[in-house]
Design an enzyme around this catalytic site. Structure first.
Site, PDB file in Angstrom:
ATOM      1  N   ARG A 215       0.808  -1.228   0.000  1.00 26.27           N
ATOM      2  CA  ARG A 215       0.000   0.000   0.000  1.00 26.27           C
ATOM      3  C   ARG A 215       0.842   1.279   0.000  1.00 26.27           C
ATOM      4  O   ARG A 215       0.316   2.372  -0.137  1.00 26.27           O
ATOM      5  CB  ARG A 215      -0.945  -0.007   1.201  1.00 26.27           C
ATOM      6  CG  ARG A 215      -2.174  -0.882   0.960  1.00 26.27           C
ATOM      7  CD  ARG A 215      -3.023  -0.974   2.200  1.00 26.27           C
ATOM      8  NE  ARG A 215      -2.395  -1.808   3.228  1.00 26.27           N
ATOM      9  CZ  ARG A 215      -2.738  -1.804   4.511  1.00 26.27           C
ATOM     10  NH1 ARG A 215      -3.689  -1.001   4.926  1.00 26.27           N
ATOM     11  NH2 ARG A 215      -2.131  -2.592   5.371  1.00 26.27           N
TER      12      ARG A 215
ATOM     13  N   GLN B  86      13.951 -13.786   5.331  1.00 26.52           N
ATOM     14  CA  GLN B  86      12.715 -14.554   5.191  1.00 26.52           C
ATOM     15  C   GLN B  86      12.355 -14.474   3.711  1.00 26.52           C
ATOM     16  O   GLN B  86      11.866 -13.457   3.238  1.00 26.52           O
ATOM     17  CB  GLN B  86      11.599 -13.933   6.054  1.00 26.52           C
ATOM     18  CG  GLN B  86      10.312 -14.740   6.031  1.00 26.52           C
ATOM     19  CD  GLN B  86       9.120 -13.988   6.599  1.00 26.52           C
ATOM     20  OE1 GLN B  86       9.103 -12.765   6.647  1.00 26.52           O
ATOM     21  NE2 GLN B  86       8.100 -14.734   7.014  1.00 26.52           N
TER      22      GLN B  86
ATOM     23  N   GLY C  42       3.989 -15.059   6.995  1.00 28.90           N
ATOM     24  CA  GLY C  42       3.350 -14.672   8.248  1.00 28.90           C
ATOM     25  C   GLY C  42       4.346 -14.294   9.330  1.00 28.90           C
ATOM     26  O   GLY C  42       5.539 -14.608   9.234  1.00 28.90           O
ATOM     27  N   THR C  43       3.829 -13.623  10.355  1.00 34.21           N
ATOM     28  CA  THR C  43       4.704 -13.122  11.422  1.00 34.21           C
ATOM     29  C   THR C  43       5.360 -14.270  12.206  1.00 34.21           C
ATOM     30  O   THR C  43       6.502 -14.144  12.641  1.00 34.21           O
ATOM     31  CB  THR C  43       3.912 -12.224  12.398  1.00 34.21           C
ATOM     32  OG1 THR C  43       2.707 -12.906  12.783  1.00 34.21           O
ATOM     33  CG2 THR C  43       3.523 -10.902  11.755  1.00 34.21           C
TER      34      THR C  43
ATOM     35  N   TYR D  26       8.281  -4.435  15.471  1.00 35.75           N
ATOM     36  CA  TYR D  26       7.979  -4.300  14.041  1.00 35.75           C
ATOM     37  C   TYR D  26       8.815  -3.162  13.445  1.00 35.75           C
ATOM     38  O   TYR D  26       8.869  -2.065  14.011  1.00 35.75           O
ATOM     39  CB  TYR D  26       6.497  -3.940  13.831  1.00 35.75           C
ATOM     40  CG  TYR D  26       5.501  -5.062  14.035  1.00 35.75           C
ATOM     41  CD1 TYR D  26       5.896  -6.342  14.417  1.00 35.75           C
ATOM     42  CD2 TYR D  26       4.150  -4.823  13.814  1.00 35.75           C
ATOM     43  CE1 TYR D  26       4.954  -7.349  14.580  1.00 35.75           C
ATOM     44  CE2 TYR D  26       3.199  -5.826  13.984  1.00 35.75           C
ATOM     45  CZ  TYR D  26       3.615  -7.095  14.376  1.00 35.75           C
ATOM     46  OH  TYR D  26       2.682  -8.080  14.535  1.00 35.75           O
TER      47      TYR D  26
ATOM     48  N   ASN E 246      -4.085  -6.228  19.486  1.00 33.20           N
ATOM     49  CA  ASN E 246      -2.688  -6.622  19.566  1.00 33.20           C
ATOM     50  C   ASN E 246      -1.833  -5.610  18.827  1.00 33.20           C
ATOM     51  O   ASN E 246      -2.085  -5.296  17.668  1.00 33.20           O
ATOM     52  CB  ASN E 246      -2.548  -8.007  18.903  1.00 33.20           C
ATOM     53  CG  ASN E 246      -1.118  -8.469  18.816  1.00 33.20           C
ATOM     54  OD1 ASN E 246      -0.293  -8.143  19.674  1.00 33.20           O
ATOM     55  ND2 ASN E 246      -0.815  -9.244  17.784  1.00 33.20           N
TER      56      ASN E 246
ATOM     57  N   ASN F  73       1.497   1.883   6.906  1.00 32.41           N
ATOM     58  CA  ASN F  73       1.093   1.033   5.780  1.00 32.41           C
ATOM     59  C   ASN F  73       0.877   1.822   4.506  1.00 32.41           C
ATOM     60  O   ASN F  73       0.820   1.252   3.428  1.00 32.41           O
ATOM     61  CB  ASN F  73      -0.195   0.278   6.112  1.00 32.41           C
ATOM     62  CG  ASN F  73       0.011  -0.692   7.275  1.00 32.41           C
ATOM     63  OD1 ASN F  73       0.877  -1.559   7.211  1.00 32.41           O
ATOM     64  ND2 ASN F  73      -0.730  -0.504   8.344  1.00 32.41           N
TER      65      ASN F  73
ATOM     66  N   ASN G  58      37.972  30.384  -8.995  1.00 35.45           N
ATOM     67  CA  ASN G  58      38.785  29.392  -8.273  1.00 35.45           C
ATOM     68  C   ASN G  58      39.029  28.130  -9.079  1.00 35.45           C
ATOM     69  O   ASN G  58      39.739  27.253  -8.637  1.00 35.45           O
ATOM     70  CB  ASN G  58      38.105  29.025  -6.947  1.00 35.45           C
ATOM     71  CG  ASN G  58      36.737  28.413  -7.146  1.00 35.45           C
ATOM     72  OD1 ASN G  58      36.036  28.753  -8.097  1.00 35.45           O
ATOM     73  ND2 ASN G  58      36.353  27.523  -6.267  1.00 35.45           N
ATOM     74  N   TYR G  59      38.452  28.025 -10.254  1.00 36.21           N
ATOM     75  CA  TYR G  59      38.441  26.740 -10.945  1.00 36.21           C
ATOM     76  C   TYR G  59      38.813  26.949 -12.400  1.00 36.21           C
ATOM     77  O   TYR G  59      38.177  27.735 -13.108  1.00 36.21           O
ATOM     78  CB  TYR G  59      37.022  26.156 -10.831  1.00 36.21           C
ATOM     79  CG  TYR G  59      36.842  24.755 -11.345  1.00 36.21           C
ATOM     80  CD1 TYR G  59      37.721  23.739 -10.980  1.00 36.21           C
ATOM     81  CD2 TYR G  59      35.769  24.439 -12.179  1.00 36.21           C
ATOM     82  CE1 TYR G  59      37.542  22.445 -11.443  1.00 36.21           C
ATOM     83  CE2 TYR G  59      35.578  23.143 -12.638  1.00 36.21           C
ATOM     84  CZ  TYR G  59      36.460  22.146 -12.271  1.00 36.21           C
ATOM     85  OH  TYR G  59      36.275  20.877 -12.727  1.00 36.21           O
TER      86      TYR G  59
HETATM   87  C1  UD1 Z   1      -0.172  -8.187  12.830  1.00 36.83           C
HETATM   88  C2  UD1 Z   1      -0.749  -9.096  13.919  1.00 36.83           C
HETATM   89  C3  UD1 Z   1      -2.025  -8.470  14.480  1.00 36.83           C
HETATM   90  C4  UD1 Z   1      -1.712  -7.077  15.005  1.00 36.83           C
HETATM   91  C5  UD1 Z   1      -1.052  -6.229  13.917  1.00 36.83           C
HETATM   92  C6  UD1 Z   1      -0.557  -4.941  14.500  1.00 36.83           C
HETATM   93  C7  UD1 Z   1      -0.216 -11.395  13.336  1.00 36.83           C
HETATM   94  C8  UD1 Z   1      -0.700 -12.640  12.725  1.00 36.83           C
HETATM   95  N1  UD1 Z   1      -1.070 -10.373  13.359  1.00 36.83           N
HETATM   96  O1  UD1 Z   1      -1.134  -8.140  11.803  1.00 36.83           O
HETATM   97  O2  UD1 Z   1      -2.534  -9.243  15.526  1.00 36.83           O
HETATM   98  O3  UD1 Z   1      -2.893  -6.444  15.434  1.00 36.83           O
HETATM   99  O4  UD1 Z   1       0.084  -6.921  13.378  1.00 36.83           O
HETATM  100  O5  UD1 Z   1      -0.112  -4.108  13.472  1.00 36.83           O
HETATM  101  O6  UD1 Z   1       0.925 -11.334  13.802  1.00 36.83           O
HETATM  102  N2  UD1 Z   1       6.166  -9.399   8.604  1.00 36.83           N
HETATM  103  C9  UD1 Z   1       7.261 -10.133   8.213  1.00 36.83           C
HETATM  104  N3  UD1 Z   1       7.062 -11.310   7.573  1.00 36.83           N
HETATM  105  C10 UD1 Z   1       5.828 -11.797   7.297  1.00 36.83           C
HETATM  106  C11 UD1 Z   1       4.711 -11.048   7.693  1.00 36.83           C
HETATM  107  C12 UD1 Z   1       4.910  -9.861   8.354  1.00 36.83           C
HETATM  108  O7  UD1 Z   1       8.392  -9.727   8.442  1.00 36.83           O
HETATM  109  O8  UD1 Z   1       5.753 -12.881   6.716  1.00 36.83           O
HETATM  110  C13 UD1 Z   1       6.377  -8.144   9.304  1.00 36.83           C
HETATM  111  C14 UD1 Z   1       5.875  -6.938   8.520  1.00 36.83           C
HETATM  112  O9  UD1 Z   1       6.931  -6.406   7.734  1.00 36.83           O
HETATM  113  C15 UD1 Z   1       5.444  -5.992   9.614  1.00 36.83           C
HETATM  114  C16 UD1 Z   1       5.015  -6.907  10.749  1.00 36.83           C
HETATM  115  O10 UD1 Z   1       5.622  -8.153  10.490  1.00 36.83           O
HETATM  116  O11 UD1 Z   1       6.515  -5.201  10.092  1.00 36.83           O
HETATM  117  C17 UD1 Z   1       3.501  -7.057  10.824  1.00 36.83           C
HETATM  118  O12 UD1 Z   1       3.043  -7.561   9.619  1.00 36.83           O
HETATM  119  P1  UD1 Z   1       1.621  -7.162   9.044  1.00 36.83           P
HETATM  120  O13 UD1 Z   1       1.414  -7.878   7.777  1.00 36.83           O
HETATM  121  O14 UD1 Z   1       1.498  -5.694   9.045  1.00 36.83           O
HETATM  122  O15 UD1 Z   1       0.710  -7.800  10.169  1.00 36.83           O
HETATM  123  P2  UD1 Z   1      -0.836  -7.723  10.265  1.00 36.83           P
HETATM  124  O16 UD1 Z   1      -1.428  -8.785   9.427  1.00 36.83           O
HETATM  125  O17 UD1 Z   1      -1.275  -6.353  10.060  1.00 36.83           O
HETATM  126 CA    CA Z   2       0.153  -4.009   9.584  1.00 39.64          CA
END
Ligand code: UD1
Ligand code: CA
Length: 455
Positions: free
Chosen positions: A15, A73, A78-79, A100, A167, A225, A385-386
């Protein structure tokens, strides 16, 4: 207690609509992730890991100066998957702090309060109450008000979606437990991602208590974002900096039109800064300095009583006590301007020393030059100067008077107290105390008539 900070920074940031990886976008002139890194540096006994992914090479190149462990990664699954990539960095007796890379305004006090809640028997979670919790994972509590899990918005029932406590993603947890739970994560959810948030329910079933704390201000945990959010956080951050400086005594004409992209290392008393001033890098301001509107000042030391008038650009320079600069002056790198000097409009100074009491008031270029004490440089004077290859020095000794529209062809020395007549091109050293000029003689053509249009 050894801390392992893991900064999640692999996301693409679709985004943002940019070729640049999200965490490299600038807040107050510094990449988002570097704000988080700088926060980590304030924690004792802390090792920092950055999980990177999208735009990997660019991220590492831009942030090569940070002392961190880099963990890639390759696919953003996912986180939870992101933290799994850093598992080899985690020792059993570490405290792991998850941060983050796109949440740049987090404060040390908030992290310290979070860390105070973590132990082998407790997991510390940073949550926040939002009027509009849309998009966030919801904190689900039981009838005894104990946290039992985090449910992502996309997996949440309508009832759970009504929960306002969300969260932030920021948490602290014992290394051994985290590693065990990471091994149990599954991706059987609507997004088919490995959610780090699933460790909450795993902790609860292991009898670990979830201790929540909140930041002082919700802005601390806001993520970036989109460009709109970035601009919002920029303003929040700038106002915070402005307020810190105002508490130290700075007068700002308008804190909403002040930008600091770096640090004010020293701030004297009774400093006044007018609107639309940008300070960058490392800035030192003495007592009673005034800076007019629309100035851009980078890496500068500005002594007591200096007056900088409107629309000046100053970079890598020193300005001495009681000097006056501008309006519309450009002071370039390695300009060393001593006390009580006047630099006027449309004057450019580069790599030059201008000693006490000297004046360069109008339309001049002073480059690779040493100007003595009490020198007056007339309007339109240029140091040549140049030669296209080499830069050469001009020396103007104490008390010299340079008439307007003079060219000083370097290398050349203008002797002490010498006077140069206006309109001269000086190619040879001039003697002390004498008048020197180089001009074609003025002639008048008698009987000359202006041409008239033919036919
Ligand atoms: C995540 C949380 C959610 C929380 C929100 C807060 C999870 C599953 N969900 O959601 O509960 O309310 O953050 O903003 O954790 N990232 C990686 N690798 C990945 C995915 C994400 O490094 O595979 C990093 C992103 O760069 C970012 C952070 O993790 O800095 C959060 O990722 P994002 O996709 O924004 O999480 P949300 O789905 O918004
Ligand atoms: Ca986010």
């Amino acid at each position: 207690m050894a801390i392992k900070s893991i900064i999640l920074a692999a996301g693409k940031g679709t985004r943002m609509r940019s070729m640049r990886p999200k965490v490299l976008h600038l807040l107050a002139g510094k990449p988002l992730v570097e704000h988080v890194y700088d926060l980590c540096l304030k924690l004792e006994d802390n090792t920092i890991t950055i999980v990177y992914g999208y735009g990997g090479e660019t991220v590492r190149k831009h942030l090569a100066s940070l002392s961190v462990n880099w963990v890639e990664q390759e696919e953003q699954l996912g986180t939870g998957h992101a933290v799994q990539q850093a598992e080899s960095q985690i020792n059993d007796n570490d405290t792991v702090l998850i941060l983050y890379g796109d949440v740049p305004l987090l404060k040390l006090a908030t992290v310290e309060a979070l860390l105070a809640n973590v132990s082998e028997k407790t997991l510390a979670l940073l949550t926040v109450e939002l009027e509009n919790p849309k998009g966030y994972g919801r904190i689900v509590r039981d009838s005894a008000n104990q946290v039992i899990n985090i449910t992502e918005e996309k997996d949440a029932s309508e009832l759970i979606q009504q929960i306002n406590e969300v969260n932030t993603g920021i948490l602290a947890v014992a290394g051994a437990s985290l590693k065990r739970w990471l091994g149990l994560l599954e991706n059987d959810n609507t997004q088919n991602e490995y959610y780090l948030t699933d460790i909450i329910a795993l902790a609860v079933s292991d009898g670990i208590e979830i201790k929540t704390s909140q930041p002082l201000h919700a802005s601390e945990v806001l993520g970036v974002n989109s460009k709109i959010q970035l601009s919002y956080l920029e303003r929040v951050y700038q106002i915070q900096q402005a307020e810190t400086l105002m508490l130290q005594g700075l007068t700002l004409a308008d804190p909403s039109r002040f930008d600091l992209r770096g640090q004010v290392k020293q701030l004297g008393q009774d400093v006044f800064i007018d609107v639309n001033v940008i300070l960058e890098g490392s800035i030192e301001l003495g007592d009673a300095v005034t800076i007019g509107p629309n100035c851009s000042i980078k890496n500068a030391t500005i002594a007591n009583g200096v007056e900088i008038l409107a629309n000046c650009v100053i970079e890598d320079a020193t300005i001495g006590t009681d000097s006056r600069i501008g309006p519309f002056a450009r002071i370039r790198p390695a300009a060393d301007i001593k006390a009580s000097v006047h630099i006027g409009n449309f004057v450019e100074v580069k790599k030059s020393i201008i000693n006490q009491g000297s004046k360069v008031n109008h339309l001049s270029y002073i480059g690779d030059c040493q100007i003595g004490v009490g020198v007056n440089v007339g309007a339109g004077t240029i140091t040549c100067n140049y030669d296209g290859i080499n830069k050469s020095q001009t020396i103007i000794e104490d008390g010299a008077f340079i008439g307007s529209s003079t060219q000083l062809v370097a290398p050349v020395t203008v002797g002490k107290n010498s006077t140069i007549a206006a309109g001269s091109t000086i190619t040879k050293d001039t003697p002390e105390e004498q008048l020197t000029l180089s001009r074609a003689k003025q002639v008048t053509i008698k009987g000359w008539q202006r041409p008239v249009k033919k036919g």
